[in-house]
Design a protein around this motif. Structure first.
Motif, PDB file in Angstrom:
ATOM      1  N   MET A  47       0.846  -1.190   0.000  1.00 29.38           N
ATOM      2  CA  MET A  47       0.000   0.000   0.000  1.00 29.38           C
ATOM      3  C   MET A  47       0.885   1.246   0.000  1.00 29.38           C
ATOM      4  O   MET A  47       1.980   1.228   0.562  1.00 29.38           O
ATOM      5  N   ILE A  48       0.386   2.318  -0.627  1.00 28.97           N
ATOM      6  CA  ILE A  48       1.131   3.578  -0.688  1.00 28.97           C
ATOM      7  C   ILE A  48       0.352   4.667   0.041  1.00 28.97           C
ATOM      8  O   ILE A  48      -0.850   4.851  -0.196  1.00 28.97           O
ATOM      9  N   PHE A  49       1.041   5.373   0.941  1.00 29.54           N
ATOM     10  CA  PHE A  49       0.456   6.472   1.705  1.00 29.54           C
ATOM     11  C   PHE A  49       1.370   7.692   1.603  1.00 29.54           C
ATOM     12  O   PHE A  49       2.525   7.592   1.185  1.00 29.54           O
ATOM     13  N   HIS A  50       0.854   8.837   2.038  1.00 25.55           N
ATOM     14  CA  HIS A  50       1.732   9.988   2.236  1.00 25.55           C
ATOM     15  C   HIS A  50       2.720   9.654   3.351  1.00 25.55           C
ATOM     16  O   HIS A  50       2.380   8.926   4.300  1.00 25.55           O
ATOM     17  N   TRP A  51       3.921  10.195   3.244  1.00 20.96           N
ATOM     18  CA  TRP A  51       4.942   9.956   4.257  1.00 20.96           C
ATOM     19  C   TRP A  51       4.725  10.904   5.431  1.00 20.96           C
ATOM     20  O   TRP A  51       4.650  12.118   5.264  1.00 20.96           O
ATOM     21  N   ALA A  52       4.639  10.337   6.640  1.00 14.98           N
ATOM     22  CA  ALA A  52       4.469  11.137   7.852  1.00 14.98           C
ATOM     23  C   ALA A  52       5.817  11.508   8.441  1.00 14.98           C
ATOM     24  O   ALA A  52       6.838  10.873   8.175  1.00 14.98           O
TER      25      ALA A  52
END
Length: 531
Positions: free
Chosen positions: A247-252
């Motif tokens: 899965m790909i998310f924004h980097w926190a």
């Protein structure tokens, strides 16, 4: 920047020159020089219409202009196929691909595909084509809408750096990645306008699609433009690479515990509390959406949002803790904001079934575990109320006393005394593990009589910076969230309403919001005794 190649600039022997140019533009995938990909856009700058005609003339095509047009056809292009053929020195076979209706959108081709059986290619040529085609098929992620990719293990991902897997969680691990900007698509932005530096890729380590499917289903409830929420993590894209799931998310910037450690609390500054209460309100609002409280009524839903009869839209997060709350920086205001993540344990149910999950089916984090997990029989949405209350209490502790008071073994008070931290006291005074013949052995930290208030809360209320707003927040936590009986806890909607009241009062009454009132807890203690 792409500079188109002019056919007149090409040296004698066009094919070797073009193959060399294509290879010069290849980039290592994930930092691996043995596995390269050609970024989107580079091929069009190399294989212009004139250059394609020159190549076709060199391989003695009778009507190069006509074939060049077909190679660049907008509906069924074969530009990637043609480039692959140039790389393996089989450019003259392009006509056969076009004749048999094979186009770029059918890539990758497998050796057993029927198209290879229709002309006289040996195994070497077929294998060369099938291996080389992957240099030209790196996926493009259109972040304007969710998409799931099913890719075989030979695909080259458009990641510019080596993936280092860290931050191992319940069912997966996270890597920080940079995606080539030509392989990102964003609404309202050209390639050069929008370059998000890094993304988070989660790899599921179980090798089982079941957990991936469960989390994806949960995340997709809040990942489109109609349902997304600023304080809930958004799933951008997902993909299967061979037999692994991602899965790909924004980097926190990190999780909540790391935020506490990196950012010293400053309770003496007024704006700090205003910002913090808004973050707590935002998280409760997001979780109200998860719990199904603020979904639109049936009569107000758009016709395009028809819900199936057995829709599962009442959820429970199941693992709220600081490590599952991330922090990001708002690009417009430059303020930090908190986002609830890791929906691995989240489950959605249809109306009437949300309270049917048996306690024995629950995974949990011990420090945030409510008593019903041990006592049973079923676990409800109020599970999240307890765990969120624990986190809220830690947030207030950090705000008033600093990081050491939350996570280190001890901390130093303003008077210079050493005291056990929240974590140390919680571990010392809880009653877990609770396997005692079915009887609850007692969580001394929270499970108290109606006429008693946890000692830690009394300690916080006596802090010089504890305003009436914080007193009210603590009262919400103790009286309506970390309550032993699930049925006596507030719903998430009521938690949100109370935090909204506190936040609104803060906006209109600076004394209520900021002025320390360490004796205010006495009035609340007397009220608790009387009522």
């Amino acid at each position: 920047m792409h500079i188109p190649v002019n056919a007149s600039d090409l040296p004698p022997g066009v094919l070797p020159s073009i193959a060399k140019q294509i290879r010069s533009k290849l980039i290592p995938s994930c930092g691996d020089p043995r596995s390269k990909f050609l970024p989107v856009g580079e091929l069009e700058s190399i294989l212009t219409h004139d250059v394609i005609e020159s190549v076709l003339q060199e391989i003695l095509v009778s009507e190069p202009a006509d074939l060049s047009t077909k190679i660049q056809d907008k509906d069924k292009p074969t530009l990637k196929i043609f480039a692959t053929l140039i790389l393996i020195e089989q450019a003259s076979s392009i006509g056969q691909f076009i004749e048999h209706g094979v186009s770029d959108d059918q890539l990758p081709l497998a050796p057993e595909d029927t198209c290879f059986q229709n002309w006289h290619w040996g195994d070497y040529q077929i294998d060369s084509f099938c291996d080389s085609q992957y240099m030209l098929t790196a996926p493009v992620f259109n972040f304007t809408k969710f998409q799931h990719f099913e890719l075989d293990k030979s695909f080259r991902m458009p990641f510019l750096e080596r993936l280092e897997w860290k931050a191992r969680g319940t069912h997966g691990e996270i890597a920080k990645v940079k995606i080539h900007p030509h392989h990102e698509r964003w609404e309202g932005h050209s390639i050069s306008d929008h370059r998000i530096s890094y993304f988070a890729v989660k790899r599921f380590t179980s090798g089982d699609a079941t957990e991936f499917d469960k989390e994806q289903t949960a995340l997709l409830q809040f990942s489109d433009s109609r349902n997304e929420h600023k304080n809930l993590i958004k799933l951008l894209q997902s993909y299967q690479l061979g037999d692994e799931y991602y899965m790909i998310f924004h980097w926190a910037q990190g999780n909540l515990a790391e935020f506490w450690e990196k950012h010293p609390s400053e309770p003496q500054k007024k704006e700090g509390w205003t910002w913090l209460i808004q973050q707590c309100l935002g998280m409760s609002d997001g979780l109200s959406k998860v719990h199904g409280h603020n979904r639109p009524p049936e009569r107000l839903r758009d016709s395009s949002e028809e819900i199936e009869e057995n829709v599962q839209d009442q959820g429970r997060h199941g693992d709220i803790k600081p490590e599952n709350i991330l922090f990001f920086k708002d690009t417009e205001s430059s303020e930090w904001y908190f986002v609830i993540a890791d929906f691995t344990l989240m489950r959605f149910h249809a109306d009437g079934t949300i309270n049917n999950t048996h306690a024995s089916q629950i995974d949990y984090t011990r420090m945030y575990c409510p008593p019903e997990v041990e006592l049973g029989p079923n676990v409800t949405q109020s599970y999240d109320i307890w765990t969120l209350g624990c986190v809220y209490l830690e947030i207030i502790t950090w705000y008033l006393l600093g990081y050491d008071a939350v996570r280190n073994d001890t901390f130093e008070t303003s008077s210079g005394h050493k005291e056990l931290s929240f974590r140390s006291r919680r571990q010392k005074e809880d009653g877990y593990p609770l396997h005692s013949g079915g009887k609850h052995s007692g969580d001394k930290f929270f499970i108290l009589s109606r006429r008693s208030t946890p000692r830690w809360v009394r300690f916080l209320r006596n802090n010089e910076h504890c305003s009436d707003a914080i007193h009210d927040f603590l009262a919400l936590i103790v009286n309506h969230m970390v309550v032993p009986s699930p049925e006596n806890r507030y719903s998430m909607d009521k938690v949100r309403e109370e935090l909204q009241r506190i936040a609104s009062t803060c906006a209109n009454d600076t004394d209520y919001c900021y002025t320390g009132n360490p004796q205010g807890f006495l009035k609340r203690w007397i009220f608790d005794l009387l009522f």
